[in-house]
Write a protein that holds these residues in place. Structure first.
Motif, PDB file in Angstrom:
ATOM      1  N   GLU A 163     110.102  17.196  49.836  1.00 17.05           N
ATOM      2  CA  GLU A 163     110.661  16.943  50.832  1.00 17.05           C
ATOM      3  C   GLU A 163     109.974  16.626  52.134  1.00 17.05           C
ATOM      4  N   PRO A 164     110.662  15.682  52.871  1.00 14.66           N
ATOM      5  CA  PRO A 164     109.769  15.289  54.063  1.00 14.66           C
ATOM      6  C   PRO A 164     110.055  15.898  55.494  1.00 14.66           C
ATOM      7  N   ILE A 165     110.530  17.259  55.144  1.00 20.91           N
ATOM      8  CA  ILE A 165     111.094  18.084  56.298  1.00 20.91           C
ATOM      9  C   ILE A 165     110.354  19.422  56.044  1.00 20.91           C
ATOM     10  N   ILE A 166     110.454  20.364  57.074  1.00 21.76           N
ATOM     11  CA  ILE A 166     109.889  21.821  56.836  1.00 21.76           C
ATOM     12  C   ILE A 166     111.338  22.629  56.787  1.00 21.76           C
ATOM     13  N   PHE A 167     111.121  23.537  55.780  1.00 19.12           N
ATOM     14  CA  PHE A 167     112.209  24.394  55.560  1.00 19.12           C
ATOM     15  C   PHE A 167     111.640  26.010  56.252  1.00 19.12           C
ATOM     16  N   SER A 168     112.591  26.256  57.272  1.00 21.83           N
ATOM     17  CA  SER A 168     112.257  27.692  57.744  1.00 21.83           C
ATOM     18  C   SER A 168     112.462  28.674  56.803  1.00 21.83           C
ATOM     19  N   LYS A 169     113.510  28.544  55.930  1.00 27.34           N
ATOM     20  CA  LYS A 169     113.836  29.545  54.680  1.00 27.34           C
ATOM     21  C   LYS A 169     113.751  28.404  53.393  1.00 27.34           C
ATOM     22  N   ASN A 170     113.359  28.791  52.408  1.00 32.10           N
ATOM     23  CA  ASN A 170     113.387  28.076  51.120  1.00 32.10           C
ATOM     24  C   ASN A 170     113.443  29.138  49.889  1.00 32.10           C
ATOM     25  N   ARG A 171     114.515  29.778  49.597  1.00 30.99           N
ATOM     26  CA  ARG A 171     114.687  30.803  48.780  1.00 30.99           C
ATOM     27  C   ARG A 171     115.250  30.403  47.405  1.00 30.99           C
ATOM     28  N   PHE A 172     114.589  30.697  46.263  1.00 32.79           N
ATOM     29  CA  PHE A 172     114.960  30.377  44.945  1.00 32.79           C
ATOM     30  C   PHE A 172     114.954  31.940  44.159  1.00 32.79           C
ATOM     31  N   SER A 173     116.300  31.854  43.853  1.00 30.05           N
ATOM     32  CA  SER A 173     116.816  33.310  43.177  1.00 30.05           C
ATOM     33  C   SER A 173     117.652  33.213  42.046  1.00 30.05           C
ATOM     34  N   ASN A 174     117.725  34.493  41.516  1.00 28.32           N
ATOM     35  CA  ASN A 174     118.642  34.386  40.426  1.00 28.32           C
ATOM     36  C   ASN A 174     119.517  36.049  40.350  1.00 28.32           C
ATOM     37  N   SER A 175     120.514  36.091  39.549  1.00 28.21           N
ATOM     38  CA  SER A 175     120.980  37.310  39.597  1.00 28.21           C
ATOM     39  C   SER A 175     121.536  37.660  38.199  1.00 28.21           C
ATOM     40  N   TYR A 176     121.496  38.728  37.760  1.00 24.79           N
ATOM     41  CA  TYR A 176     121.878  39.168  36.415  1.00 24.79           C
ATOM     42  C   TYR A 176     122.477  40.611  36.217  1.00 24.79           C
ATOM     43  N   VAL A 177     123.372  40.678  35.053  1.00 28.38           N
ATOM     44  CA  VAL A 177     124.054  41.879  34.906  1.00 28.38           C
ATOM     45  C   VAL A 177     122.862  42.549  34.126  1.00 28.38           C
ATOM     46  N   HIS A 178     122.400  43.904  34.441  1.00 31.05           N
ATOM     47  CA  HIS A 178     121.596  44.583  33.671  1.00 31.05           C
ATOM     48  C   HIS A 178     121.970  45.785  32.761  1.00 31.05           C
ATOM     49  N   ILE A 179     121.424  46.073  31.786  1.00 25.32           N
ATOM     50  CA  ILE A 179     122.030  47.260  31.085  1.00 25.32           C
ATOM     51  C   ILE A 179     120.703  47.914  30.479  1.00 25.32           C
ATOM     52  N   PRO A 180     120.268  48.989  31.538  1.00 23.51           N
ATOM     53  CA  PRO A 180     118.908  49.829  31.066  1.00 23.51           C
ATOM     54  C   PRO A 180     119.548  51.101  29.854  1.00 23.51           C
ATOM     55  N   VAL A 204     119.603  28.228  44.916  1.00 18.57           N
ATOM     56  CA  VAL A 204     118.732  27.718  46.035  1.00 18.57           C
ATOM     57  C   VAL A 204     119.437  27.981  47.408  1.00 18.57           C
ATOM     58  N   LYS A 205     118.736  28.457  48.376  1.00 19.61           N
ATOM     59  CA  LYS A 205     119.403  28.481  49.701  1.00 19.61           C
ATOM     60  C   LYS A 205     118.223  28.068  50.698  1.00 19.61           C
ATOM     61  N   GLN A 206     118.464  26.982  51.568  1.00 15.04           N
ATOM     62  CA  GLN A 206     117.393  26.423  52.542  1.00 15.04           C
ATOM     63  C   GLN A 206     118.129  26.187  53.600  1.00 15.04           C
ATOM     64  N   ILE A 207     117.149  26.718  54.803  1.00 12.36           N
ATOM     65  CA  ILE A 207     117.462  26.344  56.361  1.00 12.36           C
ATOM     66  C   ILE A 207     116.601  25.503  56.710  1.00 12.36           C
ATOM     67  N   SER A 208     116.862  24.394  57.606  1.00 13.75           N
ATOM     68  CA  SER A 208     115.927  23.566  58.254  1.00 13.75           C
ATOM     69  C   SER A 208     116.506  22.948  59.482  1.00 13.75           C
ATOM     70  N   ASP A 209     115.824  22.344  60.373  1.00 14.92           N
ATOM     71  CA  ASP A 209     116.332  21.961  61.629  1.00 14.92           C
ATOM     72  C   ASP A 209     117.202  20.713  61.488  1.00 14.92           C
ATOM     73  N   GLU A 210     116.566  19.791  60.231  1.00 16.07           N
ATOM     74  CA  GLU A 210     117.404  18.462  60.152  1.00 16.07           C
ATOM     75  C   GLU A 210     118.676  18.515  59.251  1.00 16.07           C
ATOM     76  N   ARG A 211     118.756  19.808  58.393  1.00 16.66           N
ATOM     77  CA  ARG A 211     120.005  19.688  57.377  1.00 16.66           C
ATOM     78  C   ARG A 211     120.718  21.092  57.510  1.00 16.66           C
ATOM     79  N   GLY A 212     120.225  21.973  58.493  1.00 13.45           N
ATOM     80  CA  GLY A 212     121.099  23.257  58.797  1.00 13.45           C
ATOM     81  C   GLY A 212     120.817  23.844  57.588  1.00 13.45           C
ATOM     82  N   LYS A 213     121.756  24.814  57.175  1.00 10.30           N
ATOM     83  CA  LYS A 213     121.833  25.678  56.084  1.00 10.30           C
ATOM     84  C   LYS A 213     122.418  25.194  54.959  1.00 10.30           C
ATOM     85  N   GLN A 214     121.872  25.287  53.632  1.00  9.66           N
ATOM     86  CA  GLN A 214     122.294  24.545  52.374  1.00  9.66           C
ATOM     87  C   GLN A 214     122.269  25.436  51.488  1.00  9.66           C
ATOM     88  N   LYS A 215     123.047  25.502  50.440  1.00  2.00           N
ATOM     89  CA  LYS A 215     123.233  26.514  49.206  1.00  2.00           C
ATOM     90  C   LYS A 215     123.487  25.717  48.045  1.00  2.00           C
TER      91      LYS A 215
END
Length: 265
Positions: free
Chosen positions: A150-167, A199-210
């Motif tokens: 991307e040609p912009i700078i992200f103040s937050k660029n989070r890549f995540s997952n969620s699972y149901v877990h059974i231990p 994917v959750k991103q925050i930047s001045d150009e695009r604001g908050k995106q999910k």
């Protein structure tokens, strides 16, 4: 991550308030020689003798709703046995201090053989949140794990997952000391089923995106957990032996986590 922790604390608080209002029912059940442990949840299975003390002489089934074992910690990627990412996976380079994990259980069922040993199966939810260093966007709906620069700078660029877990947990604990506290060791295998990726991103150009997708995270994973603690506080370590992604290029890329556990009931 802050919202997840606040949600877990709020649910635990509401459960505690509900437990307080149910004290009359608890006294009634004690007279019938059975005990409901409210605490952070509802656990049925403790049997009491004629004096009101918990009877530890015989094994018994235990289980119910619980909001204990809140794990908060850090995640690390392991690339074919190394903590350094290979050139193929270098786009996943992350900020270690902000790459985290949160998980907690909501159900547990098992068998307590005596005061010192219990086996139980639990069920709950698990999140892994990778804070990416590079200004990229992981692409959704692709057959492989791809990205664009991307040609912009992200103040937050989070890549995540969620699972149901059974231990499946094996719990060893010492006898109570004079203050009624114990040391614990808990270990066992764990499986998980993917809920989604994000994917959750925050930047001045695009604001908050999910953006939500499975992002080729493994739909099924397996691994193991180890905890050692005292009273209601513990240290934990988790290692997932299965690959983190269901893609050929990321073969051998695995995930581990470590941190603190709040609540060991």
């Amino acid at each position: 991550m802050k919202h997840l922790i606040l949600t877990a604390v709020l649910v635990s608080g509401l459960t505690f308030l509900a437990a307080s209002s149910a004290s009359a029912q608890q006294d009634s059940l004690k007279r019938k020689k059975y005990d409901i442990n409210y605490g952070l949840g509802v656990t049925i299975g403790e049997k009491r003798d004629s004096t009101g003390k918990i009877d530890q002489s015989k094994g018994r089934f235990v289980g119910g709703i619980t909001f204990t074992r809140l794990d908060i910690g850090f995640s690390r990627l392991i690339d074919n046995g190394s903590f350094s990412l290979s050139p193929t996976n270098d786009f996943l380079d992350y900020k270690g201090a902000k790459t985290s994990t949160v998980s907690f259980d909501v159900l547990q069922f098992g068998y307590r053989f005596n005061s010192n040993f219990k086996i139980y199966v639990a069920g709950g939810f698990d999140w892994t949140m990778i804070r990416l260093k590079k200004n990229i966007t992981i692409q959704s709906n692709t057959p492989d794990l791809s990205y664009v620069n991307e040609p912009i700078i992200f103040s937050k660029n989070r890549f995540s997952n969620s699972y149901v877990h059974i231990p499946l947990n094996f719990e060893l604990r010492t006898n109570e000391n004079r203050r009624g506290n114990r040391f614990y060791v808990v270990f066992g295998p764990e499986i998980g089923f993917l809920l989604n990726g994000k994917v959750k991103q925050i930047s001045d150009e695009r604001g908050k995106q999910k953006f939500k997708d499975d992002y080729n995270f493994a739909p099924f994973r397996y691994g193991g957990t180890f905890r050692i603690g005292y009273n209601s506080l513990a240290l934990f370590a988790k290692y997932y032996a299965s690959d983190m992604f269901d893609t050929t290029a990321q073969k051998g890329l695995k995930n581990m986590a470590f941190g603190i556990t709040l609540g060991l009931n």
